[in-house]
Scaffold this active site. Structure first.
Site, PDB file in Angstrom:
ATOM      1  N   ASP A   3       0.632  -1.196   0.173  1.00 40.37           N
ATOM      2  CA  ASP A   3       0.222  -0.471   0.036  1.00 40.37           C
ATOM      3  C   ASP A   3       1.237   1.414   0.004  1.00 40.37           C
ATOM      4  O   ASP A   3       2.313   1.399   1.107  1.00 40.37           O
ATOM      5  CB  ASP A   3      -1.034  -0.044   1.541  1.00 40.37           C
ATOM      6  CG  ASP A   3      -2.204   0.272   0.814  1.00 40.37           C
ATOM      7  OD1 ASP A   3      -2.278   1.335   0.044  1.00 40.37           O
ATOM      8  OD2 ASP A   3      -2.375   1.103   1.838  1.00 40.37           O
ATOM      9  N   ASN A  57     -10.117  -3.447  -7.114  1.00 42.35           N
ATOM     10  CA  ASN A  57      -9.527  -2.444  -8.081  1.00 42.35           C
ATOM     11  C   ASN A  57     -10.159  -1.980  -9.182  1.00 42.35           C
ATOM     12  O   ASN A  57      -9.727  -0.773  -9.834  1.00 42.35           O
ATOM     13  CB  ASN A  57      -7.994  -2.631  -7.898  1.00 42.35           C
ATOM     14  CG  ASN A  57      -7.272  -2.738  -6.593  1.00 42.35           C
ATOM     15  OD1 ASN A  57      -6.183  -3.603  -6.441  1.00 42.35           O
ATOM     16  ND2 ASN A  57      -7.461  -1.700  -5.556  1.00 42.35           N
ATOM     17  N   ARG A  75     -11.097   1.600  -9.838  1.00 45.78           N
ATOM     18  CA  ARG A  75     -10.225   2.901 -10.037  1.00 45.78           C
ATOM     19  C   ARG A  75     -10.497   3.634 -11.478  1.00 45.78           C
ATOM     20  O   ARG A  75     -11.296   2.503 -12.135  1.00 45.78           O
ATOM     21  CB  ARG A  75      -8.955   2.387 -10.012  1.00 45.78           C
ATOM     22  CG  ARG A  75      -8.730   2.243  -8.219  1.00 45.78           C
ATOM     23  CD  ARG A  75      -7.178   1.792  -7.957  1.00 45.78           C
ATOM     24  NE  ARG A  75      -6.849   1.438  -6.664  1.00 45.78           N
ATOM     25  CZ  ARG A  75      -5.695   1.875  -5.311  1.00 45.78           C
ATOM     26  NH1 ARG A  75      -4.966   2.312  -6.241  1.00 45.78           N
ATOM     27  NH2 ARG A  75      -5.985   1.599  -4.679  1.00 45.78           N
ATOM     28  N   ARG A 101       1.991  -5.274   6.178  1.00 50.66           N
ATOM     29  CA  ARG A 101       1.681  -3.326   5.298  1.00 50.66           C
ATOM     30  C   ARG A 101       2.347  -2.609   5.571  1.00 50.66           C
ATOM     31  O   ARG A 101       2.419  -2.272   6.442  1.00 50.66           O
ATOM     32  CB  ARG A 101      -0.319  -3.935   5.476  1.00 50.66           C
ATOM     33  CG  ARG A 101      -1.051  -2.638   5.047  1.00 50.66           C
ATOM     34  CD  ARG A 101      -2.373  -3.043   4.870  1.00 50.66           C
ATOM     35  NE  ARG A 101      -2.953  -1.862   4.411  1.00 50.66           N
ATOM     36  CZ  ARG A 101      -4.369  -1.967   3.434  1.00 50.66           C
ATOM     37  NH1 ARG A 101      -5.108  -2.763   4.124  1.00 50.66           N
ATOM     38  NH2 ARG A 101      -5.009  -0.802   2.540  1.00 50.66           N
TER      39      ARG A 101
HETATM   40  C1  FPP Z   1      -1.688   0.323  -3.277  1.00 49.76           C
HETATM   41  O1  FPP Z   1      -1.280   1.949  -3.266  1.00 49.76           O
HETATM   42  C2  FPP Z   1      -1.759  -0.407  -4.327  1.00 49.76           C
HETATM   43  C3  FPP Z   1      -2.309  -0.887  -5.547  1.00 49.76           C
HETATM   44  C4  FPP Z   1      -3.554  -0.832  -5.516  1.00 49.76           C
HETATM   45  C5  FPP Z   1      -1.464  -2.012  -6.439  1.00 49.76           C
HETATM   46  C6  FPP Z   1       0.015  -2.626  -5.923  1.00 49.76           C
HETATM   47  C7  FPP Z   1       0.252  -2.645  -7.261  1.00 49.76           C
HETATM   48  C8  FPP Z   1       2.027  -2.852  -7.424  1.00 49.76           C
HETATM   49  C9  FPP Z   1       2.465  -2.751  -6.430  1.00 49.76           C
HETATM   50  C10 FPP Z   1       2.142  -3.083  -8.570  1.00 49.76           C
HETATM   51  C11 FPP Z   1       2.562  -4.515  -8.561  1.00 49.76           C
HETATM   52  C12 FPP Z   1       3.023  -5.253 -10.473  1.00 49.76           C
HETATM   53  C13 FPP Z   1       3.415  -6.302  -9.857  1.00 49.76           C
HETATM   54  C14 FPP Z   1       4.839  -6.514 -10.590  1.00 49.76           C
HETATM   55  C15 FPP Z   1       3.136  -6.966  -9.063  1.00 49.76           C
HETATM   56  P1  FPP Z   1      -2.402   2.932  -3.872  1.00 49.76           P
HETATM   57  O2  FPP Z   1      -2.008   2.948  -4.446  1.00 49.76           O
HETATM   58  O3  FPP Z   1      -4.050   2.313  -2.667  1.00 49.76           O
HETATM   59  O4  FPP Z   1      -2.450   4.014  -2.552  1.00 49.76           O
HETATM   60  P2  FPP Z   1      -2.391   4.833  -1.996  1.00 49.76           P
HETATM   61  O5  FPP Z   1      -3.134   3.925  -0.887  1.00 49.76           O
HETATM   62  O6  FPP Z   1      -1.413   5.695  -1.379  1.00 49.76           O
HETATM   63  O7  FPP Z   1      -3.077   5.561  -3.042  1.00 49.76           O
END
Ligand code: FPP
Length: 247
Positions: A29, A77, A80, A190
């Site tokens: 996250d 997701n 989004r 997390r």
């Molecule tokens: C949460 O951060 C993250 C995600 C919804 C996506 C996780 C994906 C990756 C780390 C890339 C994965 C890639 C591979 C190749 C496995 P957020 O966008 O919700 O962050 P925020 O809460 O700060 O907005």
């Protein structure tokens, strides 16, 4: 006298080799906040998050963790913005292209867990072939994709009902999950300061230890993994019972 210093990686490897920590799962996250802090688009945060994923997955394998699971894309997701979903799917496809070339060097069994039926057949076949081809390796990396814990349970119950099961045991349910045959996560990490499970491994986490850190996922380093491992080994796991020293 020779003084040998133990590196943090050696220390983590030693702790892990002593047993008790086989499976670590990560809720990655904070990609969006990482980007925002830098005045960058969210996509840049996900790109940096994908780099952190590679770094952490390699490190976990190197220190002897047998099972690693990452929450890459949840069933929720899809809500989004379209461009963000597209960007995440592109990163995942790029990872698949890459891992198909490097899996044998990585010596890792790559598995994608989640409802993959929404993806086109050729992608599903590539994933199935990769999982099959790499099944000779003992280290397992689960990438949760279109994954939701409730959907996973609903899928498992449907499967058990289709098999004609009327009396369903906890073991039956475990065996019908995407993670069938794997140990439950001992530790769930997390990042980014949030302290919730968000529909991740809800059945498997019944006795998991939780570790929360304020580090934003793209900033996650090997040392942050060491800190989680250290903390895990400071905990006393009771699994609902009483440990010897407390009797
Ligand atoms: C949460 O951060 C993250 C995600 C919804 C996506 C996780 C994906 C990756 C780390 C890339 C994965 C890639 C591979 C190749 C496995 P957020 O966008 O919700 O962050 P925020 O809460 O700060 O907005």
């Amino acid at each position: 006298m020779e003084v040998r210093t133990v590196t943090p990686a050696q220390r983590s490897a030693q702790l892990i080799s002593g047993g008790g920590l086989r499976h670590v799962a990560f809720i990655m996250d904070g990609n969006g906040r990482w980007a925002k802090k830098r005045g960058l688009p969210r996509a840049a945060g996900h790109k940096a998050g994908a780099e952190a994923f590679r770094r952490v997955a390699h490190y976990c394998r190197d220190i002897g963790l047998k099972y690693v699971t990452v929450y890459a894309f949840s069933t929720e997701n899809w809500s989004r913005p379209e461009a963000e979903v597209k960007g995440l799917m592109l990163l995942l496809r790029q990872y698949l292209d890459e891992i198909e070339r490097t899996a044998d060097k990585e010596k890792t069994n790559i598995r994608f867990i989640g409802d993959l039926s929404v993806f086109d057949r050729s992608l599903q076949k590539r994933i199935a072939d990769l999982t099959e081809r790499t099944s000779v390796y003992p280290a397992v990396l689960n990438v949760a994709l279109n994954y939701g814990g409730r959907a996973e349970l609903a899928h498992a119950f449907t499967k058990l009902a289709a098999d004609g099961k009327r009396e369903i045991t906890a073991d039956d349910i475990s065996s019908a999950l995407y993670t069938a045959g794997q140990p439950d996560p001992d530790l769930i990490v997390r990042t980014a300061g949030e302290e919730r499970l968000s529909n991740f491994l809800i059945w498997q986490s019944a006795y998991s230890e939780f570790y929360f850190t304020d580090v934003l996922w793209p900033d996650m380093t090997e040392r942050d993994v060491d800190a989680a491992v250290e903390e895990f080994f400071r905990r006393t796991r009771r699994f609902g019972g009483v440990v010897e020293s407390e009797k």
